[in-house]
Design an enzyme around this catalytic site. Structure first.
Site, PDB file in Angstrom:
ATOM      1  N   GLY A  13      48.765  37.068  32.869  1.00  0.00           N
ATOM      2  CA  GLY A  13      48.327  38.446  32.632  1.00  0.00           C
ATOM      3  C   GLY A  13      49.207  39.144  31.622  1.00  0.00           C
ATOM      4  O   GLY A  13      49.643  40.284  31.835  1.00  0.00           O
ATOM      5  N   ALA A  14      49.444  38.465  30.497  1.00  0.00           N
ATOM      6  CA  ALA A  14      50.370  39.008  29.483  1.00  0.00           C
ATOM      7  C   ALA A  14      49.651  39.823  28.417  1.00  0.00           C
ATOM      8  O   ALA A  14      50.267  40.221  27.437  1.00  0.00           O
ATOM      9  CB  ALA A  14      51.154  37.864  28.843  1.00  0.00           C
ATOM     10  N   ASP A  60      41.750  31.798  32.668  1.00  0.00           N
ATOM     11  CA  ASP A  60      41.277  32.578  33.805  1.00  0.00           C
ATOM     12  C   ASP A  60      41.906  31.950  35.042  1.00  0.00           C
ATOM     13  O   ASP A  60      41.568  30.828  35.414  1.00  0.00           O
ATOM     14  CB  ASP A  60      39.747  32.527  33.882  1.00  0.00           C
ATOM     15  CG  ASP A  60      39.204  33.459  34.952  1.00  0.00           C
ATOM     16  OD1 ASP A  60      39.914  33.719  35.943  1.00  0.00           O
ATOM     17  OD2 ASP A  60      38.054  33.924  34.800  1.00  0.00           O
ATOM     18  N   VAL A  61      42.836  32.675  35.672  1.00  0.00           N
ATOM     19  CA  VAL A  61      43.593  32.081  36.792  1.00  0.00           C
ATOM     20  C   VAL A  61      42.715  31.793  38.000  1.00  0.00           C
ATOM     21  O   VAL A  61      43.142  31.110  38.929  1.00  0.00           O
ATOM     22  CB  VAL A  61      44.811  32.952  37.213  1.00  0.00           C
ATOM     23  CG1 VAL A  61      45.818  33.084  36.074  1.00  0.00           C
ATOM     24  CG2 VAL A  61      44.370  34.323  37.731  1.00  0.00           C
ATOM     25  N   TYR A 153      42.122  44.930  48.354  1.00  0.00           N
ATOM     26  CA  TYR A 153      43.262  44.953  47.425  1.00  0.00           C
ATOM     27  C   TYR A 153      44.566  44.991  48.222  1.00  0.00           C
ATOM     28  O   TYR A 153      45.485  44.200  47.965  1.00  0.00           O
ATOM     29  CB  TYR A 153      43.165  46.147  46.460  1.00  0.00           C
ATOM     30  CG  TYR A 153      44.350  46.169  45.513  1.00  0.00           C
ATOM     31  CD1 TYR A 153      44.493  45.183  44.541  1.00  0.00           C
ATOM     32  CD2 TYR A 153      45.351  47.135  45.624  1.00  0.00           C
ATOM     33  CE1 TYR A 153      45.600  45.159  43.690  1.00  0.00           C
ATOM     34  CE2 TYR A 153      46.453  47.131  44.780  1.00  0.00           C
ATOM     35  CZ  TYR A 153      46.576  46.141  43.816  1.00  0.00           C
ATOM     36  OH  TYR A 153      47.673  46.110  42.987  1.00  0.00           O
ATOM     37  N   PRO A 183      55.446  47.530  43.044  1.00  0.00           N
ATOM     38  CA  PRO A 183      55.421  48.847  42.404  1.00  0.00           C
ATOM     39  C   PRO A 183      54.449  49.811  43.070  1.00  0.00           C
ATOM     40  O   PRO A 183      53.445  49.404  43.652  1.00  0.00           O
ATOM     41  CB  PRO A 183      54.947  48.556  40.970  1.00  0.00           C
ATOM     42  CG  PRO A 183      54.957  47.067  40.829  1.00  0.00           C
ATOM     43  CD  PRO A 183      54.791  46.518  42.208  1.00  0.00           C
ATOM     44  N   GLY A 184      54.755  51.096  42.927  1.00  0.00           N
ATOM     45  CA  GLY A 184      53.809  52.157  43.265  1.00  0.00           C
ATOM     46  C   GLY A 184      53.049  52.551  42.019  1.00  0.00           C
ATOM     47  O   GLY A 184      52.820  51.714  41.132  1.00  0.00           O
ATOM     48  N   PHE A 190      45.387  49.226  34.738  1.00  0.00           N
ATOM     49  CA  PHE A 190      45.019  48.950  36.132  1.00  0.00           C
ATOM     50  C   PHE A 190      43.890  49.865  36.634  1.00  0.00           C
ATOM     51  O   PHE A 190      42.891  49.399  37.199  1.00  0.00           O
ATOM     52  CB  PHE A 190      46.274  49.101  36.990  1.00  0.00           C
ATOM     53  CG  PHE A 190      46.066  48.927  38.461  1.00  0.00           C
ATOM     54  CD1 PHE A 190      46.059  47.664  39.028  1.00  0.00           C
ATOM     55  CD2 PHE A 190      45.882  50.036  39.293  1.00  0.00           C
ATOM     56  CE1 PHE A 190      45.877  47.493  40.396  1.00  0.00           C
ATOM     57  CE2 PHE A 190      45.696  49.872  40.656  1.00  0.00           C
ATOM     58  CZ  PHE A 190      45.695  48.601  41.207  1.00  0.00           C
TER      59      PHE A 190
END
Ligand code: NDP
Ligand code: 8X3
Length: 257
Positions: A13-14, A60-61, A153, A183-184, A190
């Site tokens: 996801g770079a 595509d992971v 999620y 992270p928040g 995103f």
């Protein structure tokens, strides 16, 4: 000179957000980078700007076969991965569970859970053999603190939390480190992805909040990786100062009901 110079760092996801910022942060230390994502134009652009050896390719992971092929065919100079940053992931939708899309649920599980375990399982044996390596996963505060519309999620990130801790248990005696970054609120692409391209709705989410930046999270990832090898940071939970917790939500019935 940084203790990371010459190491090989694989970031999924770079093409955006934390992944792109982490690629830039590690590049400043003179690492070799293996970068993937689905958007080839983005990959080409970031690979071109970094000034360190980069192996970038579309992946595509969610496709186990593609991940297997990719890992098996890494060029020799990029094949010994020292640091795996399992970052590719997404949230889709914010509807309550009884109205949410089952397709969205499957996509989140396939990406955030299955993609992450494919990469980890395929790259770990080489790390164990070399007795050197660090797996850094992108969990989330959503894995700890549920919220309305978070359902699958939140559950995928709770998986990442427990999987990371369980990996630590299995990897005792191997010298391999495992870190879960949680992270928040952070502004990247995103929320645009979550709201299916509704840029205005995404922007509204951040109004009046000095939210985290992708660079803040890249700094956390880089910090965990750059500590001496006997130091394992298990978890980093990080929020904007303006984000905190609510009391438990009580639904009160009207008198007489
Ligand atoms: P972005 O949307 O900016 O970046 C997500 C990255 O994941 C993109 O590079 C995207 O690339 C990649 N990706 C998504 N699906 C796939 C797939 N199937 N195969 C390969 N790559 C994929 O979001 P963030 O940078 O914010 O998110 C990164 C991680 O951090 C995610 O795991 C997210 O859940 C987590 N996170 C984010 C928070 C936030 O508030 N932003 C907070 C906590 C955690 P492409 O589209 O090119 O495939
Ligand atoms: C992203 C943080 O709170 O939007 O993982 O779920 S949140």
């Amino acid at each position: 000179m940084s203790n990371l110079a010459g190491k090989t760092v694989f970031i999924t996801g770079a093409t955006s957000g934390f992944g792109a910022a982490a690629a830039r942060r590690f590049a400043a230390d003179g690492v070799r980078l293996v970068l993937c994502g689905r958007r080839t134009d983005r990959l080409r652009a970031i690979a071109g700007e970094l000034g360190v050896p980069v192996h970038a390719f579309p992946l595509d992971v969610r496709s186990r076969a593609s991940v297997e092929k990719t890992v098996a065919s890494l060029p020799p100079e990029f094949a010994s991965i020292d640091i795996l940053v399992n970052n590719a992931g997404l949230a889709l939708g914010i509807e309550p569970a009884h109205r949410a899309s089952l397709d969205d649920w499957e996509t989140m599980i396939d990406t955030n859970v299955k993609g992450l375990i494919y990469l980890t399982r395929l790259i770990l044996p080489g790390m164990v053999e070399r007795r050197r390596g660090h797996v850094i996963n992108l969990g989330s505060v959503a894995g700890r603190y549920p919220y309305p519309g978070g359902h699958v999620y939140c559950a995928t990130k709770a998986f990442v939390e427990q999987f990371s801790l369980a990996l630590r248990a299995d990897l005792q005696g191997t010298n391999i480190r495992v870190t879960n970054i949680e992270p928040g609120m952070c502004e990247t692409e995103f929320a645009i992805v979550r709201f299916k391209g509704d840029v205005q709705r995404a922007a509204k989410l951040y109004e009046g909040v000095r939210r985290l930046t992708a660079e803040d999270i890249a700094e956390c990832i880089h910090w965990a990786a750059s500590l001496p090898e006997h130091v394992n940071v298990n978890v980093i939970e990080v929020m904007p100062q303006q984000q905190a917790f609510n009391p438990l939500n009580i639904h009160r019935e009207a008198p007489g009901n």
